[in-house]
Write an enzyme that holds these catalytic residues in place. Structure first.
Site, PDB file in Angstrom:
ATOM      1  N   LYS A 260       0.837  -1.210   0.000  1.00  0.00           N
ATOM      2  CA  LYS A 260       0.000   0.000   0.000  1.00  0.00           C
ATOM      3  C   LYS A 260       0.869   1.255   0.000  1.00  0.00           C
ATOM      4  O   LYS A 260       0.573   2.232  -0.694  1.00  0.00           O
ATOM      5  CB  LYS A 260      -0.924  -0.018   1.229  1.00  0.00           C
ATOM      6  CG  LYS A 260      -2.007  -1.075   1.121  1.00  0.00           C
ATOM      7  CD  LYS A 260      -2.726  -1.347   2.443  1.00  0.00           C
ATOM      8  CE  LYS A 260      -3.690  -2.535   2.262  1.00  0.00           C
ATOM      9  NZ  LYS A 260      -4.353  -2.956   3.509  1.00  0.00           N
TER      10      LYS A 260
ATOM     11  N   ASP B 228     -10.810   2.897   4.442  1.00  0.00           N
ATOM     12  CA  ASP B 228     -11.136   1.473   4.394  1.00  0.00           C
ATOM     13  C   ASP B 228     -12.644   1.257   4.458  1.00  0.00           C
ATOM     14  O   ASP B 228     -13.120   0.126   4.298  1.00  0.00           O
ATOM     15  CB  ASP B 228     -10.471   0.758   5.587  1.00  0.00           C
ATOM     16  CG  ASP B 228      -9.452  -0.268   5.153  1.00  0.00           C
ATOM     17  OD1 ASP B 228      -9.359  -0.525   3.939  1.00  0.00           O
ATOM     18  OD2 ASP B 228      -8.756  -0.812   6.026  1.00  0.00           O
TER      19      ASP B 228
ATOM     20  N   GLN C  42      -4.033  -1.283   9.844  1.00  0.00           N
ATOM     21  CA  GLN C  42      -3.969  -2.626   9.245  1.00  0.00           C
ATOM     22  C   GLN C  42      -4.547  -3.668  10.207  1.00  0.00           C
ATOM     23  O   GLN C  42      -4.138  -3.759  11.356  1.00  0.00           O
ATOM     24  CB  GLN C  42      -2.504  -2.965   8.894  1.00  0.00           C
ATOM     25  CG  GLN C  42      -2.324  -4.286   8.182  1.00  0.00           C
ATOM     26  CD  GLN C  42      -2.971  -4.303   6.791  1.00  0.00           C
ATOM     27  OE1 GLN C  42      -2.882  -3.347   6.030  1.00  0.00           O
ATOM     28  NE2 GLN C  42      -3.618  -5.404   6.452  1.00  0.00           N
TER      29      GLN C  42
END
Ligand code: NDP
Length: 285
Positions: free
Chosen positions: A54, A121, A98
């Site tokens: 990412k 997200d 994460q």
């Protein structure tokens, strides 16, 4: 093999190219690059790989990467404190924590502290709720990537029977919602579904988001169906999906490979969301 293989890498590259142009325009307009903050707690090797990917992709499209790595023993309040600081940072447009977090941490509580306007997200209760309401804000990257792949491939969603296997907050539920918003007729399957193959075999569009290697074979695929395999499973044969690719490809009209299908789209949509979040925040100031 009859099926066309859907090239997720190529579609992701096209999305990234669009984001790159947009990031340059953003930098020009606001005097700074858009920025994505990533937070990694602990040393889970898979998470390190995902975060690395990412961050690398951010750099490639002109998004500034702000990375925080915390010790595996980090306390809940310290992690939530860091998220609070990133929420307050005017030069951070997106925040990604994460997952999974180490067991002693409450992931839902951490995610809920992310400012929904920076929740790239799409996992906060606010963004999940907006999607459920049919007025999406920031949409989770993998489900958004699935829809982008279908659109790019010219798959007609409206009126199609879509079967989604898996009902997680991260993938199954939001994919089903997006398909429904696209006017598909949606069936959701999960671990208690009876005669899974028979239900899947009714699908014009079959989306597998399960986490069981090669769960769905030829009997689960209607001739001519489009198969989107979200699964990423590490096996002795390497990475495989939730669909038995070779068997399904004999009957499907189009299918995503693993790797190289949905995976690259997830990162591309994260970059897309970061730009969208940055633009929305700057416009609301
Ligand atoms: P979860 O474990 O959160 O959810 C799995 C779902 O599959 C659950 O709803 C579960 O049912 C269902 N399920 C489990 N076993 C069966 C079975 N035998 N038959 C039918 N349904 C079953 O997983 P995620 O949604 O987070 O991830 C799914 C897969 O997608 C994983 O392989 C993951 O690695 C991958 N993934 C890939 C991404 C990408 O970028 N390509 C991003 C995110 C995930 P129940 O609810 O009843 O327990």
């Amino acid at each position: 093999m009859a099926a066309r293989v859907i090239d997720g890498k190529a579609v992701a590259a096209a999305v990234k190219e669009r984001v790159k142009v947009d990031a340059a325009a953003f930098a020009e307009e606001f005097g700074r690059a858009p920025a994505l903050a990533t937070v990694l707690v602990g040393e889970d090797p898979a998470s390190q790989v995902y975060i690395g990917g990412k961050r690398k992709a951010s750099g490639e499209v002109g998004i500034r990467s702000v990375h925080h790595e915390l010790d595996a023993a980090t306390r809940q309040e310290d992690l939530e404190g860091l998220v609070g600081d990133l929420n307050a940072d005017e030069e951070v447009d997106g925040i990604l924590v994460q997952l999974p977090l180490p067991d002693h941490l409450d992931s839902d509580a951490v995610v809920a502290t992310i400012d929904p306007a920076k929740d790239v997200d799409g996992l906060t209760p606010v963004n999940a709720g907006l999607l459920a309401h049919g007025t999406p804000g920031l949409v989770s990257c993998t489900p958004a990537g699935v829809m982008e792949l279908l659109a790019h491939e010219g798959v007609e969603v409206e009126g199609a029977h879509a079967v989604v296997v898996g009902r997680s907050k991260l993938v199954g539920v939001p994919v089903a919602r997006l398909l429904l918003m696209g006017n598909a007729t949606v069936t959701m399957c999960h671990s208690r579904t009876r005669d899974l193959d028979a239900v899947c075999a009714q699908a014009d569009i079959l989306v597998a988001a399960v986490g069981v290697p090669r769960l769905l074979g030829k009997d689960a695929v209607k001739p001519g169906a489009v198969v989107i395999d979200v699964g990423i499973n590490r096996t002795e044969d390497g990475l495989v999906g939730d669909v038995d690719f070779d068997a399904a490809a004999e009957v499907a009209s189009a299918i995503t490979p693993v790797p190289g299908g949905v995976g690259p789209m997830t990162i591309a949509m994260l970059l897309h969301n970061t730009l969208a979040a940055g633009r929305a925040r700057m416009a609301s100031r």
